[in-house]
Design a protein around this motif. Structure first.
Motif, PDB file in Angstrom:
ATOM      1  N   ASP A 294       2.288 -11.667   8.520  1.00  0.00           N
ATOM      2  CA  ASP A 294       3.108 -12.815   8.092  1.00  0.00           C
ATOM      3  C   ASP A 294       2.252 -13.838   7.347  1.00  0.00           C
ATOM      4  O   ASP A 294       2.697 -14.423   6.350  1.00  0.00           O
ATOM      5  N   ILE A 295       1.021 -14.041   7.814  1.00  0.00           N
ATOM      6  CA  ILE A 295       0.120 -14.956   7.104  1.00  0.00           C
ATOM      7  C   ILE A 295      -0.147 -14.427   5.692  1.00  0.00           C
ATOM      8  O   ILE A 295      -0.100 -15.162   4.704  1.00  0.00           O
ATOM      9  N   ALA A 296      -0.395 -13.107   5.594  1.00  0.00           N
ATOM     10  CA  ALA A 296      -0.659 -12.506   4.276  1.00  0.00           C
ATOM     11  C   ALA A 296       0.543 -12.696   3.351  1.00  0.00           C
ATOM     12  O   ALA A 296       0.395 -13.023   2.175  1.00  0.00           O
ATOM     13  N   ARG A 297       1.735 -12.510   3.908  1.00  0.00           N
ATOM     14  CA  ARG A 297       2.943 -12.677   3.086  1.00  0.00           C
ATOM     15  C   ARG A 297       3.218 -14.129   2.733  1.00  0.00           C
ATOM     16  O   ARG A 297       3.889 -14.414   1.748  1.00  0.00           O
ATOM     17  N   SER A 298       2.679 -15.057   3.539  1.00  0.00           N
ATOM     18  CA  SER A 298       2.841 -16.469   3.176  1.00  0.00           C
ATOM     19  C   SER A 298       1.990 -16.780   1.937  1.00  0.00           C
ATOM     20  O   SER A 298       2.306 -17.684   1.177  1.00  0.00           O
ATOM     21  N   VAL A 299       0.932 -15.992   1.733  1.00  0.00           N
ATOM     22  CA  VAL A 299       0.096 -16.161   0.539  1.00  0.00           C
ATOM     23  C   VAL A 299       0.732 -15.456  -0.654  1.00  0.00           C
ATOM     24  O   VAL A 299       0.752 -15.981  -1.765  1.00  0.00           O
ATOM     25  N   ASP A 300       1.248 -14.254  -0.424  1.00  0.00           N
ATOM     26  CA  ASP A 300       1.908 -13.494  -1.489  1.00  0.00           C
ATOM     27  C   ASP A 300       3.184 -12.851  -0.942  1.00  0.00           C
ATOM     28  O   ASP A 300       3.144 -11.767  -0.359  1.00  0.00           O
ATOM     29  N   PRO A 301       4.328 -13.536  -1.139  1.00  0.00           N
ATOM     30  CA  PRO A 301       5.595 -13.032  -0.591  1.00  0.00           C
ATOM     31  C   PRO A 301       6.001 -11.679  -1.170  1.00  0.00           C
ATOM     32  O   PRO A 301       6.845 -10.996  -0.594  1.00  0.00           O
ATOM     33  N   SER A 302       5.393 -11.274  -2.265  1.00  0.00           N
ATOM     34  CA  SER A 302       5.771  -9.992  -2.869  1.00  0.00           C
ATOM     35  C   SER A 302       5.047  -8.811  -2.227  1.00  0.00           C
ATOM     36  O   SER A 302       5.304  -7.651  -2.579  1.00  0.00           O
ATOM     37  N   LEU A 303       4.129  -9.082  -1.283  1.00  0.00           N
ATOM     38  CA  LEU A 303       3.392  -7.980  -0.638  1.00  0.00           C
ATOM     39  C   LEU A 303       4.341  -7.074   0.127  1.00  0.00           C
ATOM     40  O   LEU A 303       5.058  -7.515   1.025  1.00  0.00           O
ATOM     41  N   ASP A 304       4.314  -5.801  -0.218  1.00  0.00           N
ATOM     42  CA  ASP A 304       5.124  -4.812   0.487  1.00  0.00           C
ATOM     43  C   ASP A 304       4.302  -4.276   1.655  1.00  0.00           C
ATOM     44  O   ASP A 304       3.100  -4.539   1.759  1.00  0.00           O
ATOM     45  N   GLU A 305       4.931  -3.514   2.552  1.00  0.00           N
ATOM     46  CA  GLU A 305       4.163  -2.931   3.642  1.00  0.00           C
ATOM     47  C   GLU A 305       4.593  -1.503   3.895  1.00  0.00           C
ATOM     48  O   GLU A 305       5.668  -1.085   3.469  1.00  0.00           O
ATOM     49  N   GLY A 306       3.730  -0.745   4.560  1.00  0.00           N
ATOM     50  CA  GLY A 306       4.057   0.647   4.817  1.00  0.00           C
ATOM     51  C   GLY A 306       3.185   1.256   5.895  1.00  0.00           C
ATOM     52  O   GLY A 306       2.208   0.650   6.335  1.00  0.00           O
ATOM     53  N   VAL A 307       3.573   2.455   6.294  1.00  0.00           N
ATOM     54  CA  VAL A 307       2.867   3.188   7.353  1.00  0.00           C
ATOM     55  C   VAL A 307       1.750   4.029   6.729  1.00  0.00           C
ATOM     56  O   VAL A 307       1.997   4.840   5.833  1.00  0.00           O
ATOM     57  N   TYR A 308       0.541   3.787   7.223  1.00  0.00           N
ATOM     58  CA  TYR A 308      -0.652   4.476   6.728  1.00  0.00           C
ATOM     59  C   TYR A 308      -0.822   5.789   7.479  1.00  0.00           C
ATOM     60  O   TYR A 308      -0.823   5.806   8.711  1.00  0.00           O
ATOM     61  N   THR A 309      -0.959   6.863   6.738  1.00  0.00           N
ATOM     62  CA  THR A 309      -1.125   8.179   7.354  1.00  0.00           C
ATOM     63  C   THR A 309      -2.537   8.660   7.070  1.00  0.00           C
ATOM     64  O   THR A 309      -2.911   8.830   5.915  1.00  0.00           O
ATOM     65  N   GLN A 310      -3.317   8.815   8.130  1.00  0.00           N
ATOM     66  CA  GLN A 310      -4.704   9.247   7.912  1.00  0.00           C
ATOM     67  C   GLN A 310      -4.835  10.750   8.035  1.00  0.00           C
ATOM     68  O   GLN A 310      -4.569  11.346   9.076  1.00  0.00           O
ATOM     69  N   PHE A 311      -5.262  11.352   6.932  1.00  0.00           N
ATOM     70  CA  PHE A 311      -5.642  12.760   6.912  1.00  0.00           C
ATOM     71  C   PHE A 311      -7.161  12.841   7.034  1.00  0.00           C
ATOM     72  O   PHE A 311      -7.863  11.863   6.780  1.00  0.00           O
ATOM     73  N   ARG A 312      -7.657  14.006   7.413  1.00  0.00           N
ATOM     74  CA  ARG A 312      -9.099  14.153   7.543  1.00  0.00           C
ATOM     75  C   ARG A 312      -9.810  14.087   6.187  1.00  0.00           C
ATOM     76  O   ARG A 312     -10.872  13.504   6.074  1.00  0.00           O
ATOM     77  N   GLY A 313      -9.192  14.687   5.128  1.00  0.00           N
ATOM     78  CA  GLY A 313      -9.887  14.799   3.854  1.00  0.00           C
ATOM     79  C   GLY A 313     -11.094  15.715   4.005  1.00  0.00           C
ATOM     80  O   GLY A 313     -11.252  16.371   5.016  1.00  0.00           O
ATOM     81  N   PRO A 314     -12.023  15.712   3.048  1.00  0.00           N
ATOM     82  CA  PRO A 314     -12.038  14.894   1.836  1.00  0.00           C
ATOM     83  C   PRO A 314     -11.162  15.414   0.705  1.00  0.00           C
ATOM     84  O   PRO A 314     -11.041  14.759  -0.305  1.00  0.00           O
ATOM     85  N   HIS A 315     -10.578  16.573   0.864  1.00  0.00           N
ATOM     86  CA  HIS A 315      -9.609  17.014  -0.156  1.00  0.00           C
ATOM     87  C   HIS A 315      -8.406  16.072  -0.099  1.00  0.00           C
ATOM     88  O   HIS A 315      -8.055  15.566   0.959  1.00  0.00           O
ATOM     89  N   TYR A 316      -7.789  15.869  -1.231  1.00  0.00           N
ATOM     90  CA  TYR A 316      -6.507  15.180  -1.226  1.00  0.00           C
ATOM     91  C   TYR A 316      -5.468  16.148  -0.674  1.00  0.00           C
ATOM     92  O   TYR A 316      -5.716  17.342  -0.534  1.00  0.00           O
ATOM     93  N   GLU A 317      -4.280  15.605  -0.382  1.00  0.00           N
ATOM     94  CA  GLU A 317      -3.230  16.431   0.207  1.00  0.00           C
ATOM     95  C   GLU A 317      -2.656  17.410  -0.820  1.00  0.00           C
ATOM     96  O   GLU A 317      -2.713  17.178  -2.025  1.00  0.00           O
ATOM     97  N   THR A 318      -2.033  18.452  -0.314  1.00  0.00           N
ATOM     98  CA  THR A 318      -1.159  19.256  -1.159  1.00  0.00           C
ATOM     99  C   THR A 318       0.165  18.494  -1.278  1.00  0.00           C
ATOM    100  O   THR A 318       0.481  17.652  -0.418  1.00  0.00           O
TER     101      THR A 318
END
Ligand code: 8IG
Length: 277
Positions: A175-199
């Motif tokens: 909420d503090i971050a959005r008070s600085v930039d109300p246009s900031l979107d948010e999302g769920v971060y999915t961590q893969f092992r890598g180092p290859h990118y996903e298929t």
């Protein structure tokens, strides 16, 4: 002869929190700053924020501190910086991330976070460059992390250590971050092992299970930060659309370029957010 380890974290009998306390004591000695209030890990694209948040009072090559290895990647600067913020707080800036895909084990991955906690930091800002699953996110878009899905099948917690991860990425800090930039979107971060990118199929799987961002770093660090009692703010720079979402193949070079272009803008944003904490 007892085995000697180049990195004490590689000794399975070592206590990783004790190693982190040693690292924090070395940081205090080398920076002359006994206590840091917050810490930031600056991933690709976020590096120049360090120059904008305050006055750097000390810079240490990370290899000089117990438990830190050499940086694996050009563009990942291996330094620790102590910064005096305009309001008087002290920030520890970690420009030396060990990725899970390097294969040194999860203790090494989360050592910087545990060290930050041992310096006194109660807020952990984790930033990264990542792939976007939402088509509306153009390369160069910063996104708040609202939650994560950890697909590494690993954890920084050892033994029967049950830690609650509800509100892992603090609503208050978002909420503090959005008070600085109300246009900031948010999302769920999915961590893969890598180092290859996903298929493309793996990206569709991530999307189906609720992911919006794909990356290789932050989830394990966030778990360790929470274990250490820190409040966490997570920010991803979308440097590319995830495989199959963007029509062209992914290239590390393009990812770095997108980060470079966005860097001044997102670093200024991060500095404004830090000033509000
Ligand atoms: I920069 O598309 C960056 N890091 N897993 N997938 C994953 N990590 C990334 C990506 C991506 N882009």
């Amino acid at each position: 002869m007892p085995t000697t380890y180049l990195n004490p974290l590689d000794d399975p009998t070592a206590d990783p929190f004790e190693v982190a306390r040693r690292a924090a004591a070395e940081i205090a000695e080398k920076t002359g700053v006994n206590h840091h209030d917050l810490a930031l890990t600056l991933g690709s694209g976020w590096g120049s924020a360090a120059d904008l948040i305050g006055e750097t009072t000390a810079t240490i090559p990370a290899q000089e501190i117990t438990g830190f290895g050499k940086p694996a990647l050009a563009g990942h600067v291996g330094t620790l910086r102590s910064i005096l913020l305009p309001g008087g707080k002290r920030a520890l800036v970690i420009g030396a991330r060990t990725h899970y895909y390097e294969g040194h084990g999860v203790r090494r991955v989360v050592h910087s976070v545990r060290t930050a906690a041992a310096t006194g930091a109660t807020t952990m800002i984790l930033t990264n460059g990542a792939g976007g699953i939402r088509e509306t996110w153009k390369p160069g878009t910063p996104v708040l992390i609202s939650d994560h899905i950890n697909l590494t099948a690993d954890s920084p917690l050892e033994g029967a250590t049950f830690i609650d991860l509800t509100d892992l990425y603090s609503k208050r800090l978002r909420d503090i971050a959005r008070s600085v930039d109300p246009s900031l979107d948010e999302g769920v971060y999915t961590q893969f092992r890598g180092p290859h990118y996903e298929t493309p199929a793996e990206v569709q799987m991530a999307k189906a299970i609720g992911g919006h961002i794909v990356g290789m770093s932050t989830a394990l660090e966030a778990i360790a930060a929470r274990q250490s009692g820190m409040e966490i703010l997570g920010l991803s720079l979308i440097t590319n659309l995830a495989a199959g979402i963007q029509k062209t193949p992914l290239s590390h070079h393009e990812v770095i370029e997108a980060g470079r272009e966005a860097e001044p803008v997102i670093s200024a944003l991060l500095a404004l957010i830090v000033a509000e904490l």
